[in-house]
Scaffold this motif. Structure first.
Motif, PDB file in Angstrom:
ATOM      1  N   ALA A  68       0.867  -1.188   0.000  1.00 34.07           N
ATOM      2  CA  ALA A  68       0.000   0.000   0.000  1.00 34.07           C
ATOM      3  C   ALA A  68       0.900   1.235   0.000  1.00 34.07           C
ATOM      4  O   ALA A  68       1.098   1.857   1.036  1.00 34.07           O
ATOM      5  N   PRO A  69       1.481   1.584  -1.153  1.00 34.25           N
ATOM      6  CA  PRO A  69       2.424   2.698  -1.207  1.00 34.25           C
ATOM      7  C   PRO A  69       1.873   3.973  -0.561  1.00 34.25           C
ATOM      8  O   PRO A  69       0.740   4.354  -0.788  1.00 34.25           O
ATOM      9  N   GLY A  70       2.715   4.576   0.278  1.00 30.59           N
ATOM     10  CA  GLY A  70       2.320   5.795   0.972  1.00 30.59           C
ATOM     11  C   GLY A  70       1.605   5.533   2.286  1.00 30.59           C
ATOM     12  O   GLY A  70       1.528   6.404   3.134  1.00 30.59           O
ATOM     13  N   SER A  71       1.081   4.330   2.478  1.00 32.45           N
ATOM     14  CA  SER A  71       0.373   3.986   3.718  1.00 32.45           C
ATOM     15  C   SER A  71       1.223   3.109   4.627  1.00 32.45           C
ATOM     16  O   SER A  71       0.778   2.691   5.686  1.00 32.45           O
ATOM     17  N   THR A  72       2.421   2.804   4.190  1.00 32.75           N
ATOM     18  CA  THR A  72       3.368   2.040   4.994  1.00 32.75           C
ATOM     19  C   THR A  72       4.421   3.035   5.457  1.00 32.75           C
ATOM     20  O   THR A  72       5.234   3.506   4.668  1.00 32.75           O
ATOM     21  N   ILE A  73       4.375   3.373   6.740  1.00 30.24           N
ATOM     22  CA  ILE A  73       5.212   4.432   7.295  1.00 30.24           C
ATOM     23  C   ILE A  73       6.336   3.804   8.119  1.00 30.24           C
ATOM     24  O   ILE A  73       6.089   2.969   8.984  1.00 30.24           O
ATOM     25  N   VAL A  74       7.560   4.216   7.817  1.00 28.70           N
ATOM     26  CA  VAL A  74       8.737   3.740   8.544  1.00 28.70           C
ATOM     27  C   VAL A  74       9.487   4.967   9.036  1.00 28.70           C
ATOM     28  O   VAL A  74       9.661   5.935   8.292  1.00 28.70           O
ATOM     29  N   GLU A  75       9.929   4.932  10.288  1.00 27.98           N
ATOM     30  CA  GLU A  75      10.619   6.099  10.844  1.00 27.98           C
ATOM     31  C   GLU A  75      11.901   6.402  10.091  1.00 27.98           C
ATOM     32  O   GLU A  75      12.155   7.540   9.745  1.00 27.98           O
ATOM     33  N   ILE A  89      16.417  -3.409  -2.555  1.00 23.99           N
ATOM     34  CA  ILE A  89      15.337  -2.629  -3.155  1.00 23.99           C
ATOM     35  C   ILE A  89      14.373  -2.258  -2.039  1.00 23.99           C
ATOM     36  O   ILE A  89      13.943  -3.117  -1.275  1.00 23.99           O
ATOM     37  N   VAL A  90      14.058  -0.978  -1.946  1.00 24.08           N
ATOM     38  CA  VAL A  90      13.061  -0.490  -0.997  1.00 24.08           C
ATOM     39  C   VAL A  90      12.032   0.265  -1.820  1.00 24.08           C
ATOM     40  O   VAL A  90      12.366   1.228  -2.501  1.00 24.08           O
ATOM     41  N   SER A  91      10.771  -0.165  -1.759  1.00 27.22           N
ATOM     42  CA  SER A  91       9.747   0.401  -2.641  1.00 27.22           C
ATOM     43  C   SER A  91       8.440   0.677  -1.895  1.00 27.22           C
ATOM     44  O   SER A  91       7.948  -0.176  -1.152  1.00 27.22           O
ATOM     45  N   GLY A  92       7.898   1.877  -2.123  1.00 26.79           N
ATOM     46  CA  GLY A  92       6.558   2.210  -1.650  1.00 26.79           C
ATOM     47  C   GLY A  92       6.431   2.657  -0.214  1.00 26.79           C
ATOM     48  O   GLY A  92       5.323   2.768   0.300  1.00 26.79           O
ATOM     49  N   LEU A  93       7.540   2.941   0.457  1.00 27.53           N
ATOM     50  CA  LEU A  93       7.470   3.351   1.855  1.00 27.53           C
ATOM     51  C   LEU A  93       7.361   4.864   1.990  1.00 27.53           C
ATOM     52  O   LEU A  93       7.926   5.608   1.195  1.00 27.53           O
ATOM     53  N   HIS A  94       6.651   5.303   3.008  1.00 26.59           N
ATOM     54  CA  HIS A  94       6.642   6.706   3.410  1.00 26.59           C
ATOM     55  C   HIS A  94       7.575   6.768   4.613  1.00 26.59           C
ATOM     56  O   HIS A  94       7.302   6.162   5.650  1.00 26.59           O
ATOM     57  N   VAL A  95       8.698   7.456   4.457  1.00 27.81           N
ATOM     58  CA  VAL A  95       9.720   7.458   5.499  1.00 27.81           C
ATOM     59  C   VAL A  95       9.683   8.784   6.239  1.00 27.81           C
ATOM     60  O   VAL A  95       9.653   9.844   5.634  1.00 27.81           O
ATOM     61  N   GLU A 123      12.419   3.089  -4.704  1.00 29.16           N
ATOM     62  CA  GLU A 123      11.347   3.255  -5.680  1.00 29.16           C
ATOM     63  C   GLU A 123      10.076   3.727  -4.994  1.00 29.16           C
ATOM     64  O   GLU A 123       9.724   3.240  -3.926  1.00 29.16           O
ATOM     65  N   VAL A 124       9.364   4.637  -5.621  1.00 30.40           N
ATOM     66  CA  VAL A 124       8.064   5.122  -5.166  1.00 30.40           C
ATOM     67  C   VAL A 124       8.101   5.462  -3.675  1.00 30.40           C
ATOM     68  O   VAL A 124       7.232   5.093  -2.907  1.00 30.40           O
ATOM     69  N   MET A 125       9.145   6.175  -3.276  1.00 31.85           N
ATOM     70  CA  MET A 125       9.289   6.580  -1.884  1.00 31.85           C
ATOM     71  C   MET A 125       8.686   7.975  -1.731  1.00 31.85           C
ATOM     72  O   MET A 125       8.757   8.784  -2.651  1.00 31.85           O
ATOM     73  N   THR A 126       8.106   8.264  -0.581  1.00 30.41           N
ATOM     74  CA  THR A 126       7.561   9.590  -0.336  1.00 30.41           C
ATOM     75  C   THR A 126       8.242  10.218   0.869  1.00 30.41           C
ATOM     76  O   THR A 126       8.761   9.523   1.734  1.00 30.41           O
ATOM     77  N   ASN A 127       8.234  11.548   0.891  1.00 32.64           N
ATOM     78  CA  ASN A 127       8.787  12.345   1.978  1.00 32.64           C
ATOM     79  C   ASN A 127      10.313  12.328   1.998  1.00 32.64           C
ATOM     80  O   ASN A 127      10.915  12.408   3.046  1.00 32.64           O
ATOM     81  N   LEU A 128      10.956  12.223   0.824  1.00 31.19           N
ATOM     82  CA  LEU A 128      12.412  12.157   0.770  1.00 31.19           C
ATOM     83  C   LEU A 128      12.997  13.256  -0.090  1.00 31.19           C
ATOM     84  O   LEU A 128      12.435  13.623  -1.115  1.00 31.19           O
ATOM     85  N   ILE A 129      14.149  13.752   0.321  1.00 30.28           N
ATOM     86  CA  ILE A 129      14.994  14.584  -0.525  1.00 30.28           C
ATOM     87  C   ILE A 129      16.385  13.976  -0.425  1.00 30.28           C
ATOM     88  O   ILE A 129      16.921  13.807   0.674  1.00 30.28           O
TER      89      ILE A 129
END
Length: 146
Positions: A68-75, A89-95, A123-129
């Motif tokens: 569930a990309p964006g709904s899997t939150i990892v600190e 490979i790390v894909s679909g996480l919201h970090v 891949e498809v990671m959110t909240n990253l720069i």
């Protein structure tokens, strides 16, 4: 249908021999780190939606894919000490960055890569720069400004 398409697409990006087993991770908290610790080199972790604590991958190649990309939150995620042939490979996480503490084993960054001799795909990671970091082969991801 969209979730299935994402997971299916992630599976297609890897050769069939690239992983030994698929493990489903759910429940949040430290469940992801426990799965990483028990996985062997080449395994794939399919992570269900939820909030997970920081995790660290040391010396093994793994695929970590959110169903569930964006709904899997990892600190935060630390990847270190991988050898040639150990791809990550790390894909679909919201970090997200955890709160700073003096006892925190992970620096205040979302993704920290050190001493990775082979490729690491985000891949498809959110909240990253991604910004340059003083490691031989890698990048440091920092929390997006709000």
């Amino acid at each position: 249908m969209r979730r299935f398409a994402h997971v299916f697409a992630a599976c297609l990006t890897m050769p069939a021999f690239a992983f030994q087993a698929v493990h489903v991770v759910q429940g949040g908290g430290s469940a992801l780190q426990i799965a990483i610790d028990s996985a062997v080199d080449g395994d794939k972790l399919l992570v269900r939606a939820g909030a997970y604590t920081s995790c660290s991958i040391t010396g093994k190649g793994l695929s970590i894919v959110s169903d569930a990309p964006g709904s899997t939150i990892v600190e935060s995620v630390r990847i270190t000490g991988t050898a040639i042939g150990q791809r990550v490979i790390v894909s679909g996480l919201h970090v997200r960055t955890p709160a700073l503490t003096t006892s925190s084993p992970i620096e205040p960054s979302c993704i920290l890569l050190t001493n990775c001799a082979d490729s690491v795909r985000l891949e498809v990671m959110t909240n990253l720069i991604l910004t340059p970091h003083s490691t031989r082969r890698g990048a440091r991801a920092e929390n997006e400004p709000r």
